[in-house]
Design an enzyme around this catalytic site. Structure first.
Site, PDB file in Angstrom:
ATOM      1  N   LYS A 180      53.163  43.098  27.829  1.00  0.00           N
ATOM      2  CA  LYS A 180      52.214  42.473  26.898  1.00  0.00           C
ATOM      3  C   LYS A 180      51.966  43.400  25.702  1.00  0.00           C
ATOM      4  O   LYS A 180      52.047  44.625  25.846  1.00  0.00           O
ATOM      5  CB  LYS A 180      50.949  42.093  27.680  1.00  0.00           C
TER       6      LYS A 180
ATOM      7  N   LYS B  30      47.051  47.623  22.765  1.00  0.00           N
ATOM      8  CA  LYS B  30      46.629  48.718  21.884  1.00  0.00           C
ATOM      9  C   LYS B  30      46.947  50.071  22.504  1.00  0.00           C
ATOM     10  O   LYS B  30      46.961  51.079  21.819  1.00  0.00           O
ATOM     11  CB  LYS B  30      45.149  48.599  21.510  1.00  0.00           C
TER      12      LYS B  30
ATOM     13  N   LYS C 275      47.221  50.081  36.388  1.00  0.00           N
ATOM     14  CA  LYS C 275      46.750  51.312  35.740  1.00  0.00           C
ATOM     15  C   LYS C 275      46.872  52.528  36.638  1.00  0.00           C
ATOM     16  O   LYS C 275      46.881  53.658  36.148  1.00  0.00           O
ATOM     17  CB  LYS C 275      45.300  51.151  35.268  1.00  0.00           C
TER      18      LYS C 275
HETATM   19  P1  TYM Z   1      40.746  43.757  26.240  1.00  0.00           P
HETATM   20  O1  TYM Z   1      39.886  44.616  25.387  1.00  0.00           O
HETATM   21  O2  TYM Z   1      41.939  44.369  26.877  1.00  0.00           O
HETATM   22  O3  TYM Z   1      41.256  42.520  25.408  1.00  0.00           O
HETATM   23  C1  TYM Z   1      40.328  41.693  24.721  1.00  0.00           C
HETATM   24  C2  TYM Z   1      40.792  40.248  24.716  1.00  0.00           C
HETATM   25  O4  TYM Z   1      42.078  40.144  24.120  1.00  0.00           O
HETATM   26  C3  TYM Z   1      42.968  39.498  25.018  1.00  0.00           C
HETATM   27  N1  TYM Z   1      44.300  40.102  24.859  1.00  0.00           N
HETATM   28  C4  TYM Z   1      45.408  39.393  24.683  1.00  0.00           C
HETATM   29  N2  TYM Z   1      45.616  38.065  24.581  1.00  0.00           N
HETATM   30  C5  TYM Z   1      46.886  37.660  24.395  1.00  0.00           C
HETATM   31  N3  TYM Z   1      47.938  38.512  24.310  1.00  0.00           N
HETATM   32  C6  TYM Z   1      47.772  39.845  24.407  1.00  0.00           C
HETATM   33  N4  TYM Z   1      48.807  40.668  24.301  1.00  0.00           N
HETATM   34  C7  TYM Z   1      46.460  40.339  24.600  1.00  0.00           C
HETATM   35  N5  TYM Z   1      45.925  41.594  24.731  1.00  0.00           N
HETATM   36  C8  TYM Z   1      44.605  41.418  24.895  1.00  0.00           C
HETATM   37  C9  TYM Z   1      42.403  39.774  26.405  1.00  0.00           C
HETATM   38  O5  TYM Z   1      42.849  38.832  27.344  1.00  0.00           O
HETATM   39  C10 TYM Z   1      40.923  39.678  26.142  1.00  0.00           C
HETATM   40  O6  TYM Z   1      40.504  38.343  26.138  1.00  0.00           O
HETATM   41  N6  TYM Z   1      38.070  43.373  30.427  1.00  0.00           N
HETATM   42  C11 TYM Z   1      38.240  42.865  29.089  1.00  0.00           C
HETATM   43  C12 TYM Z   1      37.002  42.999  28.249  1.00  0.00           C
HETATM   44  C13 TYM Z   1      35.771  42.422  28.852  1.00  0.00           C
HETATM   45  C14 TYM Z   1      35.450  41.031  28.931  1.00  0.00           C
HETATM   46  C15 TYM Z   1      34.166  40.983  29.544  1.00  0.00           C
HETATM   47  C16 TYM Z   1      36.115  39.865  28.563  1.00  0.00           C
HETATM   48  C17 TYM Z   1      34.744  43.110  29.393  1.00  0.00           C
HETATM   49  N7  TYM Z   1      33.745  42.244  29.804  1.00  0.00           N
HETATM   50  C18 TYM Z   1      33.538  39.745  29.785  1.00  0.00           C
HETATM   51  C19 TYM Z   1      35.484  38.640  28.808  1.00  0.00           C
HETATM   52  C20 TYM Z   1      34.205  38.586  29.422  1.00  0.00           C
HETATM   53  C21 TYM Z   1      39.355  43.635  28.419  1.00  0.00           C
HETATM   54  O7  TYM Z   1      39.668  44.755  28.764  1.00  0.00           O
HETATM   55  O8  TYM Z   1      39.874  43.015  27.351  1.00  0.00           O
END
Ligand code: TYM
Length: 351
Positions: free
Chosen positions: A211, A214, A127
């Site tokens: 990947k 969004k 990032k």
């Molecule tokens: P975030 O919001 O980017 O994504 C949420 C979840 O979706 C999964 N994901 C994907 N899986 C497969 N292929 C993709 N292209 C893809 N894009 C997103 C992510 O791996 C995630 O599981 N930091 C985290 C949010 C968070 C969190 C937590 C997760 C905050 N606290 C505690 C687990 C436990 C995040 O930004 O996910």
């Protein structure tokens, strides 16, 4: 599942199996979020205690978010969770900022985690790559400590995530281990990421090396859970592929990232293995495979999108569900936070 916990956490059998995971409401939900997270969240429901969170505090770390839009996106993400099968009567569903214990424990973890650990996080590096890291928010740098707090404030043992979050969950273990060591307590579990299935890393439809996200500027690169049937079909039709036919074994997809991605998506949507999908499509071209994939995606995603629209027509009901979820979450988190403060030596005389 209880046995799985014992294998995952030798010496930690005292922790009740409990799932925690979260998604940032920083934009619309994608097919990556659905296959890598939401669909799996719904599958874990009923097998053990499940806590799912819209991490709105995380959503403001990267860039400024329009306040009203952020609230709307939080509601929309909640609708997405429910439409994907998360039942607020079986799982706890809430938004992070309504449970203050997350931010409070994050402060303690800011003092446990080391700058060097945060500096090594690939998401931080990605990032800030090519940009001035000095100009990034302090929140973005400390983000993984808040994520560790999200998980550990519930003593969660299982964290289903996509592959991109693996490093953050491993850091959560490091924070737990250092806290336990520094304070000579076996207090926090050493949580493991649960990364399972054929779609733990769904790739962009335009570039098989990136990947699906969004935040990608190209809407053509992703399927949004709110896309209508025509848009889904057209995005898959235009998805980048190669000119070869589909192979008969997964090894044949090794150096074909775009083809592999589409086959993985098919398998995950159909609840089949890659081998099974290839058994049907080996020797066929994308002229046959893409329409079949589009049809399957529309069949699986249209009901979710329709249900999201229905739920979004009553935002007050969504707010009520999230408030109720936050009360249930706080009831679990507060005693764990109180105990943490006691261990650390914070004087607490108001209770
Ligand atoms: P975030 O919001 O980017 O994504 C949420 C979840 O979706 C999964 N994901 C994907 N899986 C497969 N292929 C993709 N292209 C893809 N894009 C997103 C992510 O791996 C995630 O599981 N930091 C985290 C949010 C968070 C969190 C937590 C997760 C905050 N606290 C505690 C687990 C436990 C995040 O930004 O996910």
């Amino acid at each position: 599942m209880a046995e799985a916990v014992q294998t995952l956490h030798p010496g930690h059998a005292k922790f009740t199996p409990r799932v925690f995971s979260g998604i940032q409401p920083s934009g619309g939900l994608t097919l990556g979020n659905y296959l890598g997270a939401l669909k799996r969240f719904a599958e874990m429901q009923g097998r053990m205690e499940t806590i799912y969170c819209l991490v709105d505090l995380h959503a403001i770390t990267d860039k400024w978010q329009d306040p009203e839009r952020l609230r709307q996106q939080t509601r929309e993400a909640a609708a997405g969770f429910m439409a994907a099968g998360i039942d607020p009567a079986s799982s706890i569903l809430f938004n992070q900022s309504q449970v203050a214990a997350h931010a409070e424990l994050a402060w303690i973890f800011n003092c446990v985690a080391r700058m060097g650990w945060m500096n090594r996080m690939t998401q931080w590096k990605d990032k800030t790559a090519g940009k001035n890291a000095e100009n990034s928010s302090l929140g973005l740098f400390a983000y993984p400590a808040l994520m560790a707090a999200d998980i550990l404030v519930y003593h969660a043992t299982h964290v289903p995530v996509g592959e991109d979050q693996k490093q953050h969950v491993e850091l959560t273990r490091d924070i737990a281990a250092k806290f336990n060591h520094d304070y000579k307590q076996d207090f926090f579990p050493l949580t493991e990421p649960v990364i399972e299935g054929t779609a733990t890393r769904v790739m962009s439809l335009r570039d098989g090396s990136k990947k699906m996200s969004k935040s990608d500027p190209s809407d053509q690169s992703r399927i949004n859970l709110t896309d209508d049937a025509d848009t889904i079909a057209s995005k898959f039709r235009k998805a980048r592929t190669d000119a070869e036919l589909l192979p008969d074994t997964p090894e044949g997809l090794k150096d074909r990232p775009e083809a592999r991605n589409l086959v993985n998506i098919f398998a995950a949507l159909a609840d089949r293995t890659v081998e099974e999908v290839l058994a049907d499509y080996a020797g066929k071209g994308f002229g046959t495979f893409k329409p079949a994939l589009a049809e399957l995606a529309v069949e699986k995603l249209s009901p979710i999108s329709a249900e999201m629209t229905r739920l979004m027509s009553d935002p007050a009901e969504i707010d009520r569900i999230l408030g109720q979820g936050a009360d249930k979450a706080a009831a679990i988190a507060q005693p764990i936070l109180d105990r943490t403060f006691d261990i650390v030596g914070m004087l607490r005389s108001r209770r």
